[in-house]
Design a protein around this motif. Structure first.
Motif, PDB file in Angstrom:
ATOM      1  N   CYS A  30       6.512  33.309  41.933  1.00 44.27           N
ATOM      2  CA  CYS A  30       5.317  32.477  42.070  1.00 44.27           C
ATOM      3  C   CYS A  30       5.434  31.198  41.249  1.00 44.27           C
ATOM      4  CB  CYS A  30       4.083  33.257  41.617  1.00 44.27           C
ATOM      5  SG  CYS A  30       2.564  32.295  41.762  1.00 44.27           S
ATOM      6  N   LEU A  31       5.191  30.071  41.921  1.00 41.65           N
ATOM      7  CA  LEU A  31       5.116  28.781  41.244  1.00 41.65           C
ATOM      8  C   LEU A  31       3.741  28.160  41.451  1.00 41.65           C
ATOM      9  CD1 LEU A  31       8.597  27.117  41.854  1.00 41.65           C
ATOM     10  CD2 LEU A  31       7.817  28.470  39.922  1.00 41.65           C
ATOM     11  N   GLY A  32       2.742  29.022  41.671  1.00 42.00           N
ATOM     12  CA  GLY A  32       1.361  28.551  41.777  1.00 42.00           C
ATOM     13  C   GLY A  32       0.910  27.944  40.462  1.00 42.00           C
ATOM     14  N   PRO A  33      -0.251  27.288  40.453  1.00 43.27           N
ATOM     15  CA  PRO A  33      -0.686  26.560  39.253  1.00 43.27           C
ATOM     16  C   PRO A  33      -0.832  27.441  38.007  1.00 43.27           C
ATOM     17  CG  PRO A  33      -2.384  26.500  40.978  1.00 43.27           C
ATOM     18  CD  PRO A  33      -1.176  27.141  41.567  1.00 43.27           C
ATOM     19  N   ASN A  34      -1.377  28.620  38.132  1.00 41.23           N
ATOM     20  CA  ASN A  34      -1.572  29.468  36.950  1.00 41.23           C
ATOM     21  C   ASN A  34      -0.253  30.019  36.426  1.00 41.23           C
ATOM     22  OD1 ASN A  34      -4.442  29.322  36.606  1.00 41.23           O
ATOM     23  ND2 ASN A  34      -4.602  30.489  38.494  1.00 41.23           N
ATOM     24  N   CYS A  35       0.607  30.458  37.320  1.00 46.65           N
ATOM     25  CA  CYS A  35       1.916  30.967  36.887  1.00 46.65           C
ATOM     26  C   CYS A  35       2.772  29.838  36.316  1.00 46.65           C
ATOM     27  CB  CYS A  35       2.630  31.675  38.032  1.00 46.65           C
ATOM     28  SG  CYS A  35       1.922  33.290  38.427  1.00 46.65           S
ATOM     29  N   SER A  36       2.671  28.649  36.908  1.00 44.12           N
ATOM     30  CA  SER A  36       3.450  27.509  36.412  1.00 44.12           C
ATOM     31  C   SER A  36       3.043  27.149  34.990  1.00 44.12           C
ATOM     32  CB  SER A  36       3.281  26.297  37.327  1.00 44.12           C
ATOM     33  OG  SER A  36       3.944  26.530  38.545  1.00 44.12           O
ATOM     34  N   MET A  37       1.744  27.219  34.709  1.00 41.04           N
ATOM     35  CA  MET A  37       1.279  26.930  33.345  1.00 41.04           C
ATOM     36  C   MET A  37       1.820  27.957  32.348  1.00 41.04           C
ATOM     37  SD  MET A  37      -2.662  25.561  33.656  1.00 41.04           S
ATOM     38  CE  MET A  37      -3.281  27.203  33.923  1.00 41.04           C
ATOM     39  N   ARG A  38       2.186  29.121  32.850  1.00 42.47           N
ATOM     40  CA  ARG A  38       2.711  30.187  31.996  1.00 42.47           C
ATOM     41  C   ARG A  38       4.243  30.235  32.004  1.00 42.47           C
ATOM     42  NH1 ARG A  38      -1.733  33.877  34.609  1.00 42.47           N
ATOM     43  NH2 ARG A  38      -3.432  33.544  33.130  1.00 42.47           N
ATOM     44  N   GLY A  39       4.882  29.197  32.533  1.00 39.95           N
ATOM     45  CA  GLY A  39       6.334  29.086  32.428  1.00 39.95           C
ATOM     46  C   GLY A  39       7.145  29.633  33.581  1.00 39.95           C
ATOM     47  N   SER A  40       6.532  29.752  34.757  1.00 35.94           N
ATOM     48  CA  SER A  40       7.258  30.360  35.879  1.00 35.94           C
ATOM     49  C   SER A  40       8.449  29.523  36.354  1.00 35.94           C
ATOM     50  CB  SER A  40       6.314  30.657  37.042  1.00 35.94           C
ATOM     51  OG  SER A  40       5.779  29.470  37.575  1.00 35.94           O
ATOM     52  N   LYS A  41       8.399  28.212  36.188  1.00 41.81           N
ATOM     53  CA  LYS A  41       9.543  27.395  36.611  1.00 41.81           C
ATOM     54  C   LYS A  41      10.783  27.727  35.783  1.00 41.81           C
ATOM     55  CE  LYS A  41       6.769  23.682  38.460  1.00 41.81           C
ATOM     56  NZ  LYS A  41       6.313  22.312  38.363  1.00 41.81           N
ATOM     57  N   LYS A  42      10.596  27.901  34.488  1.00 38.65           N
ATOM     58  CA  LYS A  42      11.713  28.280  33.622  1.00 38.65           C
ATOM     59  C   LYS A  42      12.193  29.694  33.970  1.00 38.65           C
ATOM     60  CE  LYS A  42      13.030  28.726  28.810  1.00 38.65           C
ATOM     61  NZ  LYS A  42      12.613  28.715  27.418  1.00 38.65           N
ATOM     62  N   SER A  66       4.363  29.808  46.689  1.00 35.04           N
ATOM     63  CA  SER A  66       3.059  29.390  46.197  1.00 35.04           C
ATOM     64  C   SER A  66       2.362  30.605  45.588  1.00 35.04           C
ATOM     65  CB  SER A  66       2.238  28.791  47.347  1.00 35.04           C
ATOM     66  OG  SER A  66       2.086  29.758  48.365  1.00 35.04           O
ATOM     67  N   CYS A  67       1.111  30.490  45.313  1.00 32.22           N
ATOM     68  CA  CYS A  67       0.341  31.519  44.619  1.00 32.22           C
ATOM     69  C   CYS A  67       0.491  32.895  45.278  1.00 32.22           C
ATOM     70  CB  CYS A  67      -1.129  31.113  44.592  1.00 32.22           C
ATOM     71  SG  CYS A  67      -2.162  32.275  43.706  1.00 32.22           S
ATOM     72  N   ARG A  68       0.690  33.898  44.455  1.00 30.67           N
ATOM     73  CA  ARG A  68       0.815  35.292  44.902  1.00 30.67           C
ATOM     74  C   ARG A  68      -0.513  36.029  44.804  1.00 30.67           C
ATOM     75  NH1 ARG A  68       4.490  35.987  48.077  1.00 30.67           N
ATOM     76  NH2 ARG A  68       3.544  34.014  48.520  1.00 30.67           N
ATOM     77  N   ASP A  69      -1.559  35.334  44.400  1.00 34.56           N
ATOM     78  CA  ASP A  69      -2.922  35.878  44.360  1.00 34.56           C
ATOM     79  C   ASP A  69      -3.138  36.918  43.258  1.00 34.56           C
ATOM     80  OD1 ASP A  69      -5.203  35.125  45.578  1.00 34.56           O
ATOM     81  OD2 ASP A  69      -4.983  36.391  47.329  1.00 34.56           O
ATOM     82  N   ARG A  70      -2.388  36.796  42.183  1.00 35.43           N
ATOM     83  CA  ARG A  70      -2.582  37.683  41.034  1.00 35.43           C
ATOM     84  C   ARG A  70      -2.587  36.832  39.762  1.00 35.43           C
ATOM     85  NH1 ARG A  70       1.629  39.909  43.904  1.00 35.43           N
ATOM     86  NH2 ARG A  70       3.074  39.739  42.169  1.00 35.43           N
ATOM     87  N   CYS A  71      -3.375  35.780  39.798  1.00 37.81           N
ATOM     88  CA  CYS A  71      -3.351  34.744  38.759  1.00 37.81           C
ATOM     89  C   CYS A  71      -3.594  35.279  37.354  1.00 37.81           C
ATOM     90  CB  CYS A  71      -4.370  33.658  39.087  1.00 37.81           C
ATOM     91  SG  CYS A  71      -4.053  32.872  40.684  1.00 37.81           S
ATOM     92  N   GLY A  74      -0.188  36.755  35.852  1.00 38.63           N
ATOM     93  CA  GLY A  74       1.052  36.006  35.990  1.00 38.63           C
ATOM     94  C   GLY A  74       1.779  35.776  34.681  1.00 38.63           C
ATOM     95  N   PRO A  75       2.984  35.299  34.819  1.00 40.65           N
ATOM     96  CA  PRO A  75       3.742  34.994  36.020  1.00 40.65           C
ATOM     97  C   PRO A  75       4.085  36.264  36.806  1.00 40.65           C
ATOM     98  CG  PRO A  75       4.752  33.945  34.099  1.00 40.65           C
ATOM     99  CD  PRO A  75       3.699  34.863  33.611  1.00 40.65           C
ATOM    100  N   SER A  76       4.213  36.066  38.122  1.00 37.24           N
ATOM    101  CA  SER A  76       4.482  37.209  38.988  1.00 37.24           C
ATOM    102  C   SER A  76       5.708  36.974  39.863  1.00 37.24           C
ATOM    103  CB  SER A  76       3.267  37.536  39.849  1.00 37.24           C
ATOM    104  OG  SER A  76       2.978  36.490  40.730  1.00 37.24           O
ATOM    105  N   VAL A  77       6.331  38.098  40.222  1.00 35.06           N
ATOM    106  CA  VAL A  77       7.513  38.110  41.074  1.00 35.06           C
ATOM    107  C   VAL A  77       7.359  39.273  42.045  1.00 35.06           C
ATOM    108  CG1 VAL A  77      10.005  38.542  41.084  1.00 35.06           C
ATOM    109  CG2 VAL A  77       9.023  37.122  39.299  1.00 35.06           C
ATOM    110  N   ASN A  78       7.640  39.043  43.312  1.00 31.08           N
ATOM    111  CA  ASN A  78       7.643  40.108  44.318  1.00 31.08           C
ATOM    112  C   ASN A  78       9.079  40.358  44.755  1.00 31.08           C
ATOM    113  OD1 ASN A  78       4.890  39.778  44.173  1.00 31.08           O
ATOM    114  ND2 ASN A  78       4.649  39.018  46.250  1.00 31.08           N
TER     115      ASN A  78
END
Length: 119
Positions: A30-42, A66-71, A74-78
């Motif tokens: 997930c690279l949605g806004p909430n996960c991204s703020m928590r470092g998902s890009k890294k 995009s968002c995985r709907d578990r904001c 997060g960060p989340s991975v499926n």
């Protein structure tokens, strides 16, 4: 007869005809806004590095989503097939998921999602 993968919209022959190898796992990060703020890009970069480090690049397809709907979790991975939904993922979780799940076929219970999606 082989059971189709849950995400399969076209046959594996379609990809083979195009010269695209079939992967054993598909990982949605997930690279949605909430996960991204928590470092998902890294974490996505770390996931890709671990896949290559373990020689799994032909068996694992990593996809930024995009968002995985578990904001709240997060960060989340499926991981597909499954799906297995992982939450509160950090670099240590990525290490376990790649070593145990993607390389060894064993779900990492510690990070499996147990809450309720927002929708």
């Amino acid at each position: 007869m082989t059971r189709p993968r849950p995400w399969a919209l076209v046959s594996d022959d379609f990809f083979a005809d195009l010269g695209i190898p079939k992967s054993d796992y598909r990982v949605h990060a997930c690279l949605g806004p909430n996960c991204s703020m928590r470092g998902s890009k890294k974490l996505l970069e770390h996931l890709e590095e671990k896949v290559w480090e373990l020689g799994l690049q032909d068996k694992v397809e990593v996809i930024a989503t995009s968002c995985r709907d578990r904001c709240d979790y997060g960060p989340s991975v499926n991981v597909y097939p499954g799906p297995v939904l992982y939450n509160h993922v950090d670099e240590a979780a990525i290490d376990l998921i790649t070593n145990q799940h993607l390389a060894g076929g064993k779900v990492v219970d510690r990070y499996v999602f147990r809450g309720k999606p927002r929708r």
